[in-house]
Write an enzyme that holds these catalytic residues in place. Sequence first.
Site, short mmCIF file in Angstrom:
data_model
loop_
_atom_site.label_atom_id
_atom_site.label_comp_id
_atom_site.label_asym_id
_atom_site.label_seq_id
_atom_site.Cartn_x
_atom_site.Cartn_y
_atom_site.Cartn_z
N ARG A 156 -6.17 34.34 1.80
CA ARG A 156 -6.91 33.79 2.93
C ARG A 156 -7.18 34.89 3.97
NH1 ARG A 156 -3.31 30.15 5.35
NH2 ARG A 156 -3.07 31.59 7.07
N TYR A 173 -31.00 24.21 13.89
CA TYR A 173 -30.59 23.52 12.67
C TYR A 173 -29.74 22.30 13.04
CZ TYR A 173 -28.20 22.75 8.26
OH TYR A 173 -27.70 22.19 7.13
N ASP A 211 -28.97 32.75 14.62
CA ASP A 211 -28.96 32.26 13.25
C ASP A 211 -30.21 32.81 12.57
OD1 ASP A 211 -29.29 30.78 10.89
OD2 ASP A 211 -28.37 28.98 11.73
N LYS A 247 -28.73 30.00 1.40
CA LYS A 247 -30.18 30.08 1.36
C LYS A 247 -30.61 31.43 0.74
CE LYS A 247 -29.43 26.21 3.42
NZ LYS A 247 -29.45 26.02 4.86
C1 LIG Z 1 -28.57 25.52 5.86
C2 LIG Z 1 -28.52 26.08 7.24
C3 LIG Z 1 -27.31 26.14 7.96
C4 LIG Z 1 -26.03 25.55 7.44
O1 LIG Z 1 -25.56 26.22 6.32
P1 LIG Z 1 -24.65 25.53 5.17
O2 LIG Z 1 -24.44 26.65 4.22
O3 LIG Z 1 -25.40 24.37 4.62
O4 LIG Z 1 -23.38 25.08 5.85
C5 LIG Z 1 -27.35 26.72 9.21
N1 LIG Z 1 -28.49 27.20 9.75
C6 LIG Z 1 -29.66 27.15 9.09
C7 LIG Z 1 -30.89 27.70 9.74
C8 LIG Z 1 -29.72 26.59 7.81
O5 LIG Z 1 -30.89 26.53 7.17
#
Ligand SMILES: *Cc1c(COP(=O)(O)O)cnc(C)c1O
Length: 393
Positions: free
Chosen positions: A57, A110, A182, A207
Amino acid sequence: MTHDDNRLGFETAAIHAGEEPNLEPGGTGDLVSPIHLASTFAMDRAGDPSHGYKYSRLGNPTRDALERRLGALHDATHGMAFGSGMAAIATACLGLVSPGDRVVAFDSLYGGTRVFLSEFLDRFGVGVEYVDATDPANVARAMTDDTALVWMETPTNPLLKLCDLAAIAEIAHEYDCPLAVDNTFASPYFQRPLDLGADLVAYSTTKYLNGHTDSIGGALVTDDDDLAEQFRFVQGYALGSMLAPFDCYLVLRGVKTLPARMAHHERNAQAVAEFLADHEAVERVHYPGLDSHPQRDLADEQMDGYGGVVSFEIDGDGAEARAFVESLDVFTLAVSLGGVESLVEHPASMSASYVPEDEREAAGITDGLVRAPIGIESTDDLLADLDRGLSRL
Ligand SMILES: *Cc1c(COP(=O)(O)O)cnc(C)c1O
């Protein structure tokens, strides 16, 4: 071969950084990082093993390889890998705010981030101000001496709005406040927030970074040693929000082709956006690479490309939009984005369905809005599929 990971070109770092074959005596020369599954590590010295690993961890060799690569892709000293994008975002927020602090955030974040800020941090006495950050003056007006974090996202989901990161970094820093961005939609290939003044970059690696729709993960990247120390404490000790070794391997593999994939995503997205903009059954297209995008100049200034997500409003109501997304063959009806395959979704009944209808309409997420993360299939197949679907309306 030895190299300074932070001096490599982007494409080279994506393939090599962090994954150095071990050619020492006893090493095996694996070209690809082994998946280290051990939960605990045998020590030669009590508490201070010479190899540095104690408990998985807290630190794991496969995760270290990925974290070094994530840092190198940003010319940054610290990369950290998490069990999901939300785990990365939660870790960052929990590392930065205390009761009584306030957060200034883009009003188009998001959905998961918005839920975390409003419904979770709120219980710990942290208030959030949402502003239309497409105008940096709105961010400036919301800042107070209690603001401990500015959280931005650009381009946003699903309307592809942008915010001016250099201008907002300057505003945040006047209050000694870190700016977090982000960067999931742009990926580090198209946008480098740290170079624009941001202090922290967050990702859902689910993504584009992983890119193959087979792993949930997240990342934080920073050059700030104090921030990194906070996040590592939360990641390893307080939450245990780190990414598992097998998924670290998948992201290490996926990210090798990030530059090639992003360039292809963008080529297809530009073609789709132009096709839709000319189609009589489409009322409006949102894509930063179109001249009609209200922030096209900002996109040209702060991004190296426009990304792979297109959204558009069909000339029809919610039922027709749902029928359209259900009628496509090459596009798969699904949430998420950033994989090699093209997806399509109807935000009003899927990703944004939890938002009350009046708020949704006010935010521009109309019943006719469709979001399509464009994959890297043959362009002609994508255009023909859309044309078939639109002609049935
Ligand atoms: C999908 C997404 C998240 C969250 O990510 P997860 O891997 O689903 O927890 C956060 N910000 C954006 C812009 C996203 O597209």
